[in-house]
Design a protein around this motif. Sequence first.
Motif, PDB file in Angstrom:
ATOM      1  N   ILE A 294       0.839  -1.205   0.000  1.00 35.73           N
ATOM      2  CA  ILE A 294       0.000   0.000   0.000  1.00 35.73           C
ATOM      3  C   ILE A 294       0.876   1.258   0.000  1.00 35.73           C
ATOM      4  O   ILE A 294       0.617   2.194  -0.772  1.00 35.73           O
ATOM      5  CB  ILE A 294      -0.954  -0.009   1.211  1.00 35.73           C
ATOM      6  N   ALA A 295       1.913   1.261   0.822  1.00 36.49           N
ATOM      7  CA  ALA A 295       2.801   2.430   0.887  1.00 36.49           C
ATOM      8  C   ALA A 295       3.504   2.653  -0.449  1.00 36.49           C
ATOM      9  O   ALA A 295       3.611   3.797  -0.923  1.00 36.49           O
ATOM     10  CB  ALA A 295       3.822   2.251   2.000  1.00 36.49           C
TER      11      ALA A 295
ATOM     12  N   THR B 254       2.511   1.662  -3.425  1.00 33.01           N
ATOM     13  CA  THR B 254       1.508   2.084  -4.412  1.00 33.01           C
ATOM     14  C   THR B 254       1.163   3.557  -4.229  1.00 33.01           C
ATOM     15  O   THR B 254       1.050   4.305  -5.208  1.00 33.01           O
ATOM     16  CB  THR B 254       0.244   1.217  -4.281  1.00 33.01           C
ATOM     17  N   ASN B 255       1.016   3.976  -2.980  1.00 39.68           N
ATOM     18  CA  ASN B 255       0.731   5.392  -2.720  1.00 39.68           C
ATOM     19  C   ASN B 255       1.878   6.284  -3.194  1.00 39.68           C
ATOM     20  O   ASN B 255       1.644   7.350  -3.767  1.00 39.68           O
ATOM     21  CB  ASN B 255       0.462   5.625  -1.237  1.00 39.68           C
ATOM     22  N   ARG B 256       3.104   5.840  -2.954  1.00 39.65           N
ATOM     23  CA  ARG B 256       4.273   6.611  -3.391  1.00 39.65           C
ATOM     24  C   ARG B 256       4.279   6.741  -4.915  1.00 39.65           C
ATOM     25  O   ARG B 256       4.535   7.818  -5.458  1.00 39.65           O
ATOM     26  CB  ARG B 256       5.544   5.910  -2.918  1.00 39.65           C
TER      27      ARG B 256
ATOM     28  N   ASN C 168       1.665   6.521  -6.941  1.00 40.46           N
ATOM     29  CA  ASN C 168       0.545   7.375  -7.351  1.00 40.46           C
ATOM     30  C   ASN C 168       0.823   8.852  -7.106  1.00 40.46           C
ATOM     31  O   ASN C 168       0.435   9.700  -7.919  1.00 40.46           O
ATOM     32  CB  ASN C 168      -0.729   6.946  -6.630  1.00 40.46           C
ATOM     33  N   GLU C 169       1.490   9.173  -5.990  1.00 37.92           N
ATOM     34  CA  GLU C 169       1.828  10.569  -5.710  1.00 37.92           C
ATOM     35  C   GLU C 169       2.772  11.131  -6.772  1.00 37.92           C
ATOM     36  O   GLU C 169       2.588  12.255  -7.242  1.00 37.92           O
ATOM     37  CB  GLU C 169       2.465  10.687  -4.331  1.00 37.92           C
TER      38      GLU C 169
ATOM     39  N   GLN D 164       0.871  11.607  -9.996  1.00 45.78           N
ATOM     40  CA  GLN D 164       0.020  12.795  -9.913  1.00 45.78           C
ATOM     41  C   GLN D 164       0.843  14.068 -10.117  1.00 45.78           C
ATOM     42  O   GLN D 164       0.425  14.979 -10.831  1.00 45.78           O
ATOM     43  CB  GLN D 164      -0.694  12.839  -8.557  1.00 45.78           C
TER      44      GLN D 164
END
Length: 73
Positions: free
Chosen positions: A12-13, A15-17, A19-20, A23
């Motif tokens: 999750i971490a 994937t979030n990194r 995606n950030e 973006q």
Amino acid sequence: MNPIAIAQYGLIAATNRFNESAQKISNMSVEGVDIDLVREVVDMKLAEAGVSANAAVIRTADQMQGTVLDIVV
């Protein structure tokens, strides 16, 4: 300590990194936004490595649990 749960949080971490960074890159065309493209690409590659590493932990933990069950049964 559950290695699969820990690896899930790692996924999750990572994937979030990813995606950030994606973006931020998508906002490059916005006027007045200063984005370091090289840094964002490096962050995305690090996130990719994090996903791979955490997936390997999940696979290994699954194999170990299977081996233990084979021994016990």
